[in-house]
Design a protein around this motif. Structure first.
Motif, PDB file in Angstrom:
ATOM      1  N   TYR A 231     -17.136   8.049 -11.074  1.00 40.74           N
ATOM      2  CA  TYR A 231     -16.653   6.707 -11.399  1.00 40.74           C
ATOM      3  C   TYR A 231     -15.467   6.344 -10.509  1.00 40.74           C
ATOM      4  O   TYR A 231     -15.421   5.260  -9.906  1.00 40.74           O
ATOM      5  CB  TYR A 231     -16.242   6.637 -12.873  1.00 40.74           C
ATOM      6  CG  TYR A 231     -15.630   5.312 -13.268  1.00 40.74           C
ATOM      7  CD1 TYR A 231     -16.430   4.212 -13.543  1.00 40.74           C
ATOM      8  CD2 TYR A 231     -14.244   5.163 -13.358  1.00 40.74           C
ATOM      9  CE1 TYR A 231     -15.867   2.989 -13.893  1.00 40.74           C
ATOM     10  CE2 TYR A 231     -13.674   3.951 -13.711  1.00 40.74           C
ATOM     11  CZ  TYR A 231     -14.491   2.867 -13.979  1.00 40.74           C
ATOM     12  OH  TYR A 231     -13.936   1.663 -14.318  1.00 40.74           O
ATOM     13  N   VAL A 232     -14.507   7.257 -10.401  1.00 43.65           N
ATOM     14  CA  VAL A 232     -13.317   6.991  -9.593  1.00 43.65           C
ATOM     15  C   VAL A 232     -13.674   6.926  -8.113  1.00 43.65           C
ATOM     16  O   VAL A 232     -13.178   6.053  -7.380  1.00 43.65           O
ATOM     17  CB  VAL A 232     -12.245   8.060  -9.855  1.00 43.65           C
ATOM     18  CG1 VAL A 232     -11.079   7.905  -8.887  1.00 43.65           C
ATOM     19  CG2 VAL A 232     -11.748   7.970 -11.293  1.00 43.65           C
ATOM     20  N   GLN A 233     -14.523   7.819  -7.645  1.00 43.43           N
ATOM     21  CA  GLN A 233     -14.916   7.803  -6.231  1.00 43.43           C
ATOM     22  C   GLN A 233     -15.594   6.488  -5.865  1.00 43.43           C
ATOM     23  O   GLN A 233     -15.288   5.895  -4.827  1.00 43.43           O
ATOM     24  CB  GLN A 233     -15.834   8.987  -5.925  1.00 43.43           C
ATOM     25  CG  GLN A 233     -15.120  10.331  -5.905  1.00 43.43           C
ATOM     26  CD  GLN A 233     -16.053  11.483  -5.625  1.00 43.43           C
ATOM     27  OE1 GLN A 233     -17.224  11.470  -6.021  1.00 43.43           O
ATOM     28  NE2 GLN A 233     -15.557  12.510  -4.952  1.00 43.43           N
ATOM     29  N   ARG A 234     -16.523   6.026  -6.710  1.00 42.99           N
ATOM     30  CA  ARG A 234     -17.219   4.764  -6.418  1.00 42.99           C
ATOM     31  C   ARG A 234     -16.265   3.578  -6.485  1.00 42.99           C
ATOM     32  O   ARG A 234     -16.341   2.655  -5.664  1.00 42.99           O
ATOM     33  CB  ARG A 234     -18.385   4.584  -7.392  1.00 42.99           C
ATOM     34  CG  ARG A 234     -19.566   5.506  -7.140  1.00 42.99           C
ATOM     35  CD  ARG A 234     -20.789   5.029  -7.897  1.00 42.99           C
ATOM     36  NE  ARG A 234     -20.572   5.073  -9.341  1.00 42.99           N
ATOM     37  CZ  ARG A 234     -20.968   6.071 -10.128  1.00 42.99           C
ATOM     38  NH1 ARG A 234     -21.571   7.132  -9.607  1.00 42.99           N
ATOM     39  NH2 ARG A 234     -20.754   6.032 -11.426  1.00 42.99           N
ATOM     40  N   TYR A 235     -15.377   3.586  -7.462  1.00 42.78           N
ATOM     41  CA  TYR A 235     -14.411   2.496  -7.639  1.00 42.78           C
ATOM     42  C   TYR A 235     -13.523   2.385  -6.398  1.00 42.78           C
ATOM     43  O   TYR A 235     -13.345   1.290  -5.823  1.00 42.78           O
ATOM     44  CB  TYR A 235     -13.563   2.791  -8.876  1.00 42.78           C
ATOM     45  CG  TYR A 235     -12.864   1.603  -9.496  1.00 42.78           C
ATOM     46  CD1 TYR A 235     -12.233   0.627  -8.723  1.00 42.78           C
ATOM     47  CD2 TYR A 235     -12.802   1.473 -10.887  1.00 42.78           C
ATOM     48  CE1 TYR A 235     -11.583  -0.453  -9.305  1.00 42.78           C
ATOM     49  CE2 TYR A 235     -12.153   0.394 -11.481  1.00 42.78           C
ATOM     50  CZ  TYR A 235     -11.542  -0.560 -10.682  1.00 42.78           C
ATOM     51  OH  TYR A 235     -10.901  -1.623 -11.262  1.00 42.78           O
ATOM     52  N   ALA A 236     -12.968   3.519  -5.955  1.00 44.70           N
ATOM     53  CA  ALA A 236     -12.085   3.507  -4.789  1.00 44.70           C
ATOM     54  C   ALA A 236     -12.839   3.098  -3.529  1.00 44.70           C
ATOM     55  O   ALA A 236     -12.327   2.320  -2.707  1.00 44.70           O
ATOM     56  CB  ALA A 236     -11.456   4.890  -4.609  1.00 44.70           C
ATOM     57  N   ALA A 237     -14.051   3.612  -3.367  1.00 42.85           N
ATOM     58  CA  ALA A 237     -14.847   3.266  -2.178  1.00 42.85           C
ATOM     59  C   ALA A 237     -15.154   1.774  -2.146  1.00 42.85           C
ATOM     60  O   ALA A 237     -15.126   1.138  -1.080  1.00 42.85           O
ATOM     61  CB  ALA A 237     -16.141   4.076  -2.165  1.00 42.85           C
ATOM     62  N   ARG A 238     -15.423   1.198  -3.318  1.00 46.19           N
ATOM     63  CA  ARG A 238     -15.728  -0.233  -3.383  1.00 46.19           C
ATOM     64  C   ARG A 238     -14.508  -1.071  -2.983  1.00 46.19           C
ATOM     65  O   ARG A 238     -14.634  -2.054  -2.233  1.00 46.19           O
ATOM     66  CB  ARG A 238     -16.174  -0.597  -4.801  1.00 46.19           C
ATOM     67  CG  ARG A 238     -16.640  -2.049  -4.957  1.00 46.19           C
ATOM     68  CD  ARG A 238     -17.288  -2.285  -6.291  1.00 46.19           C
ATOM     69  NE  ARG A 238     -16.354  -2.166  -7.404  1.00 46.19           N
ATOM     70  CZ  ARG A 238     -16.360  -1.167  -8.293  1.00 46.19           C
ATOM     71  NH1 ARG A 238     -17.248  -0.184  -8.175  1.00 46.19           N
ATOM     72  NH2 ARG A 238     -15.493  -1.132  -9.282  1.00 46.19           N
ATOM     73  N   LEU A 239     -13.329  -0.693  -3.449  1.00 41.28           N
ATOM     74  CA  LEU A 239     -12.119  -1.426  -3.082  1.00 41.28           C
ATOM     75  C   LEU A 239     -11.845  -1.326  -1.586  1.00 41.28           C
ATOM     76  O   LEU A 239     -11.453  -2.308  -0.948  1.00 41.28           O
ATOM     77  CB  LEU A 239     -10.922  -0.893  -3.868  1.00 41.28           C
ATOM     78  CG  LEU A 239     -10.883  -1.198  -5.370  1.00 41.28           C
ATOM     79  CD1 LEU A 239      -9.607  -0.650  -5.994  1.00 41.28           C
ATOM     80  CD2 LEU A 239     -10.997  -2.698  -5.641  1.00 41.28           C
ATOM     81  N   LEU A 240     -12.052  -0.165  -1.020  1.00 46.16           N
ATOM     82  CA  LEU A 240     -11.846   0.005   0.420  1.00 46.16           C
ATOM     83  C   LEU A 240     -12.818  -0.848   1.228  1.00 46.16           C
ATOM     84  O   LEU A 240     -12.462  -1.407   2.263  1.00 46.16           O
ATOM     85  CB  LEU A 240     -12.006   1.478   0.801  1.00 46.16           C
ATOM     86  CG  LEU A 240     -10.875   2.410   0.373  1.00 46.16           C
ATOM     87  CD1 LEU A 240     -11.291   3.863   0.521  1.00 46.16           C
ATOM     88  CD2 LEU A 240      -9.607   2.139   1.187  1.00 46.16           C
ATOM     89  N   GLN A 241     -14.037  -0.952   0.728  1.00 44.96           N
ATOM     90  CA  GLN A 241     -15.064  -1.696   1.458  1.00 44.96           C
ATOM     91  C   GLN A 241     -14.846  -3.203   1.371  1.00 44.96           C
ATOM     92  O   GLN A 241     -14.991  -3.920   2.364  1.00 44.96           O
ATOM     93  CB  GLN A 241     -16.448  -1.331   0.913  1.00 44.96           C
ATOM     94  CG  GLN A 241     -17.594  -1.991   1.666  1.00 44.96           C
ATOM     95  CD  GLN A 241     -18.946  -1.536   1.158  1.00 44.96           C
ATOM     96  OE1 GLN A 241     -19.080  -1.060   0.036  1.00 44.96           O
ATOM     97  NE2 GLN A 241     -19.972  -1.696   1.979  1.00 44.96           N
ATOM     98  N   GLN A 242     -14.467  -3.676   0.196  1.00 45.71           N
ATOM     99  CA  GLN A 242     -14.374  -5.121  -0.005  1.00 45.71           C
ATOM    100  C   GLN A 242     -12.994  -5.688   0.339  1.00 45.71           C
ATOM    101  O   GLN A 242     -12.827  -6.899   0.474  1.00 45.71           O
ATOM    102  CB  GLN A 242     -14.708  -5.466  -1.457  1.00 45.71           C
ATOM    103  CG  GLN A 242     -13.630  -5.057  -2.463  1.00 45.71           C
ATOM    104  CD  GLN A 242     -14.038  -5.306  -3.905  1.00 45.71           C
ATOM    105  OE1 GLN A 242     -15.228  -5.274  -4.243  1.00 45.71           O
ATOM    106  NE2 GLN A 242     -13.066  -5.538  -4.777  1.00 45.71           N
TER     107      GLN A 242
END
Length: 281
Positions: A231-242
């Motif tokens: 959950y945390v890995q996906r959340y952080a990756a999404r913020l970095l991408q967007q």
């Protein structure tokens, strides 16, 4: 070990790694907003610790980084495989100083381990008359910790510690594996992007997000299982991408607090990142 092109210290004056380690811990704890972690705004997902406790802990363990550095320099002629045994008493004493300052709460055990190794490695390199570079420090930590995962995790018959239990359950090597790799997560996912942010605070927050996106953080698994980690890995990756703003991190903080998730392993690696980046200047 893969090198870090262009990352090395000035030959005129070697960086004071113990001082950098102390400052990195202060910069990390004051950094706000820091999702799920103790910062200047709140206690994150922790009920047993707060900012004043962290500051007291840093004051207690800070002087020990000079001790680690001195041991690395004093025993620079010994084999790298001997260094863990030689610095272990200082590590235990440093942890005891932390626990005394925090009334038994583990605020910085991971930081003591990782930053103690960085300080030891720096002392060893200087004692050997070698140039102090980020690559050399990471390679020396890797040499000092060679075989630690096999000895302390693979060969462990009983899961007497959280790290041993998580290795047996999920194959996660935690801080030991990161050290044995020469802080590979930091070298791959943080240092190459360090200068892409000009604002010091945003640079640290971006580094924190990169670590949360990539680090198999055993603190998260301990609290929320593999689902919590993902959950945390996906959340952080999404913020970095967007693209992200501090308000996004405040929302992430609220979400992680609700889920009782704290990326403490990434906080430790953020301090490591800050030290290695300063050696690079």
């Amino acid at each position: 070990m893969a090198g870090l092109p262009g990352i090395k210290s000035s030959s005129a004056a070697a960086p004071d790694v113990p001082a950098l380690a102390r400052q990195a811990l202060l910069d990390e704890v004051w950094l706000t907003p820091k999702p799920g972690l103790v910062d200047a705004a709140n206690n994150g997902s922790h009920r047993d610790m707060d900012l004043p406790m962290f500051l007291g802990s840093i004051a207690a363990i800070g002087p020990w980084f000079s001790t680690f550095h001195g041991l690395g320099r004093e025993h620079a002629g010994r084999g790298a495989c001997e260094m863990l045994r030689l610095i272990r008493p200082a590590g235990i004493a440093c942890e005891q100083a932390m626990y005394q300052a925090t009334q038994g709460v583990n605020t910085h055990k991971g930081g003591v381990f990782s930053l103690g190794l960085l300080s030891t490695a720096a002392g060893r390199l200087q004692g050997q008359g070698k140039e102090l570079t980020a690559s050399a420090v990471c390679a020396t930590v890797s040499e000092i910790c060679s075989g630690i995962v096999e000895r302390e995790l693979v060969a462990a018959r009983k899961s007497s510690s959280v790290g041993e239990r998580l290795y047996q359950q999920f194959g996660l090597t935690g801080a030991r594996g990161e050290a044995e790799s020469g802080f590979l997560t930091v070298r791959q996912h943080v240092l190459p992007y360090w200068q892409t942010e000009s604002c010091p605070k945003r640079r640290l927050l971006a580094a924190m997000l990169r670590l949360m996106a990539a680090n198999p953080d055993t603190n998260l698994v301990s609290r929320g299982g593999l689902n919590g980690l993902r959950y945390v890995q996906r959340y952080a990756a999404r913020l970095l991408q967007q693209g992200w703003h501090e308000d996004d991190l405040r929302q992430m903080d609220a979400d992680l607090i609700t889920r009782n998730l704290s990326p403490g392993g990434s906080a430790d690696l953020l301090a490591v990142s800050a030290v290695l980046a300063e050696i690079a200047v």
